[in-house]
Design a protein around this motif. Sequence first.
Motif, PDB file in Angstrom:
ATOM      1  N   GLY A 125      43.533  78.974  -8.588  1.00 27.35           N
ATOM      2  CA  GLY A 125      42.856  79.719  -9.650  1.00 27.35           C
ATOM      3  C   GLY A 125      41.619  80.480  -9.249  1.00 27.35           C
ATOM      4  N   ALA A 126      41.273  80.529  -7.942  1.00 32.24           N
ATOM      5  CA  ALA A 126      40.105  81.304  -7.533  1.00 32.24           C
ATOM      6  C   ALA A 126      40.333  82.783  -7.823  1.00 32.24           C
ATOM      7  N   TYR A 127      39.279  83.467  -8.234  1.00 34.25           N
ATOM      8  CA  TYR A 127      39.409  84.892  -8.516  1.00 34.25           C
ATOM      9  C   TYR A 127      39.533  85.685  -7.214  1.00 34.25           C
ATOM     10  N   ASP A 128      38.727  85.294  -6.201  1.00 39.89           N
ATOM     11  CA  ASP A 128      38.779  85.991  -4.918  1.00 39.89           C
ATOM     12  C   ASP A 128      38.235  85.067  -3.840  1.00 39.89           C
ATOM     13  N   PHE A 129      38.469  85.440  -2.597  1.00 44.04           N
ATOM     14  CA  PHE A 129      38.093  84.619  -1.448  1.00 44.04           C
ATOM     15  C   PHE A 129      37.555  85.569  -0.382  1.00 44.04           C
ATOM     16  N   ILE A 130      36.255  85.462  -0.063  1.00 45.49           N
ATOM     17  CA  ILE A 130      35.623  86.419   0.839  1.00 45.49           C
ATOM     18  C   ILE A 130      34.965  85.683   2.004  1.00 45.49           C
ATOM     19  N   GLU A 131      35.227  86.148   3.210  1.00 44.62           N
ATOM     20  CA  GLU A 131      34.687  85.501   4.408  1.00 44.62           C
ATOM     21  C   GLU A 131      33.290  86.005   4.754  1.00 44.62           C
ATOM     22  N   LYS A 132      32.456  85.086   5.265  1.00 44.39           N
ATOM     23  CA  LYS A 132      31.158  85.447   5.827  1.00 44.39           C
ATOM     24  C   LYS A 132      31.338  85.807   7.303  1.00 44.39           C
ATOM     25  N   PRO A 133      30.568  86.705   7.848  1.00 45.35           N
ATOM     26  CA  PRO A 133      29.614  87.559   7.132  1.00 45.35           C
ATOM     27  C   PRO A 133      30.352  88.627   6.335  1.00 45.35           C
ATOM     28  N   PHE A 134      29.997  88.797   5.088  1.00 54.75           N
ATOM     29  CA  PHE A 134      30.702  89.734   4.213  1.00 54.75           C
ATOM     30  C   PHE A 134      29.957  91.065   4.142  1.00 54.75           C
ATOM     31  N   LEU A 138      34.934  82.582  -3.989  1.00 54.33           N
ATOM     32  CA  LEU A 138      34.584  81.640  -2.929  1.00 54.33           C
ATOM     33  C   LEU A 138      34.134  82.383  -1.672  1.00 54.33           C
ATOM     34  N   LEU A 139      33.054  81.884  -1.066  1.00 50.35           N
ATOM     35  CA  LEU A 139      32.526  82.453   0.174  1.00 50.35           C
ATOM     36  C   LEU A 139      32.610  81.395   1.271  1.00 50.35           C
ATOM     37  N   THR A 140      33.017  81.787   2.470  1.00 57.08           N
ATOM     38  CA  THR A 140      33.075  80.810   3.561  1.00 57.08           C
ATOM     39  C   THR A 140      32.963  81.484   4.917  1.00 57.08           C
ATOM     40  N   ALA A 141      32.332  80.764   5.832  1.00 56.50           N
ATOM     41  CA  ALA A 141      32.281  81.234   7.220  1.00 56.50           C
ATOM     42  C   ALA A 141      33.407  80.601   8.019  1.00 56.50           C
ATOM     43  N   HIS A 142      34.217  79.806   7.395  1.00 53.25           N
ATOM     44  CA  HIS A 142      35.294  79.078   8.069  1.00 53.25           C
ATOM     45  C   HIS A 142      36.647  79.418   7.429  1.00 53.25           C
ATOM     46  N   GLY A 143      36.762  80.655   7.042  1.00 48.87           N
ATOM     47  CA  GLY A 143      37.965  81.059   6.330  1.00 48.87           C
ATOM     48  C   GLY A 143      39.212  80.984   7.179  1.00 48.87           C
ATOM     49  N   ASP A 144      40.268  80.542   6.566  1.00 47.55           N
ATOM     50  CA  ASP A 144      41.579  80.590   7.204  1.00 47.55           C
ATOM     51  C   ASP A 144      42.598  80.927   6.132  1.00 47.55           C
ATOM     52  N   VAL A 145      43.726  81.431   6.567  1.00 44.07           N
ATOM     53  CA  VAL A 145      44.724  81.944   5.641  1.00 44.07           C
ATOM     54  C   VAL A 145      45.209  80.868   4.688  1.00 44.07           C
ATOM     55  N   ASP A 146      45.488  79.660   5.213  1.00 40.71           N
ATOM     56  CA  ASP A 146      46.007  78.590   4.353  1.00 40.71           C
ATOM     57  C   ASP A 146      45.021  78.223   3.264  1.00 40.71           C
TER      58      ASP A 146
END
Length: 460
Positions: free
Chosen positions: A99-108, A82-90
């Motif tokens: 079940g996501a494999y990974d979570f990466i914030e934009k800009p990556f 998952l990619l997001t520019a609005h990432g937060d810890v929760d």
Amino acid sequence: MSVIRGKVILVDDEAMVRQSTAQWFQVSGFEVQSFACAKTALAAIDESFDGIVVTDVRMPNVSGLELQQLIRNIDQTIPVILLTAHGDVDMAIQALKDGAYDFIEKPFVPERLVEAVDRACQQRQLVLENQRLSEAVVSETGIDSKIIGISPAIVRLKRNILKLAKLDTNVIIYGDTGTGKELVAQCLHDFGKRENKHFVPINCGAIPENLIESELFGHESGAFTGATKTRIGKFEYASQGSLFLDEIESMPTHLQIKLLRALQEGTIERLGANRSINVDLRVIAAAKCELRDHPEFRQDLFYRLNVAELHIPPLKERLEDVPLLFNHYLRLACAAHEQEIRPLSEHDLVTLTEYQWPGNVRELKNVAIRYSLDDEVSVADILMISNPKVSLDDPAELNVEHSDLPLSVQVAQFEAEVIRNALSVNQGSIKATMASLDIPRRTLNQKMIKYGLDRKNFKD
């Protein structure tokens, strides 16, 4: 011609981001399909899809999180990043739990994303290979469904078993503890002309010496104190079938004489009886050591039994069979507990094929069962718990020269000790430990949970 590192479905509603990310993946050696929305991407995914999905989270109509759940409904083993520019810890924690494999914030950082994609593609290929192996085992018939393995040593063993099964001769099976001697004996019976008669196993080393004669030959009522009724022995019960004598090297000498007489004459006498009983059976013996060199084993009995020999190789000599065997026992364990089969990670697969398996197939079976019972534990975790050779409390014990554990297990032990020492030096401070080890909070938290480390235990 360049090698394709893996297949990627990229989903992002922003055209420029989608195009630039796809180009970076292509330059890095991945085959990419790009989609502007989740609906069209979903149409390209089915159970046979052999790649991974990289998706933006914030998208109109169907979000990346919703797409992830829809993909899990198709095949929950397909990795989704998952990619997001609005990432937060929760959100990150919940996505990983879902079940996501990974979570990466934009800009990556492109290299960071490519690294995650590469790992995910490798995991996908491992999962598909494990599924293929499991399906191959399920579809096997005959001896291939009973003795699992494709190594040259096992292929040769199966061929010899089928030859000897038809000859109906006495056989000695040699093999270390846990290699499957009784299974081989069962196959000799099942694929021979006595297959519809009794196969009777008896472990000569597990029965007290004062009872083994009665177990083998039976007794009449009143033959000794406690013999209140007549009992048929294993020899008589196995007549017309096969008698398997495991750990025959532990049989007392006086019983070896009686066993030899029974084999020579084809008759036995129950304890306390005066009449002989005719028996017709095939005797299959098993031993952990060479009987011809055993000082307490009668040579005349050895030659009576040693019409043919079979040698079962230890698991460490056929490590290519380990993934097949592990999948076989994992599938059986999951079916018994009505659980879904958890795929092996790359780390698990490496650990399985590096470990020397001193307990052979029996040890591997136990590890597979424990793996099926806990979704959080890895193969390395199980081996660390079950193998006390190396102590985490003594760093000197971690020297690889003093351990035959696989590299992945030793690395995990060393990593646990490094984190423990850092927490101790920093008196349980997570922030200071993160700084000293140069790792992010999420990674540190995951590893502390994995190794059972609580920051409270390191405070003043």
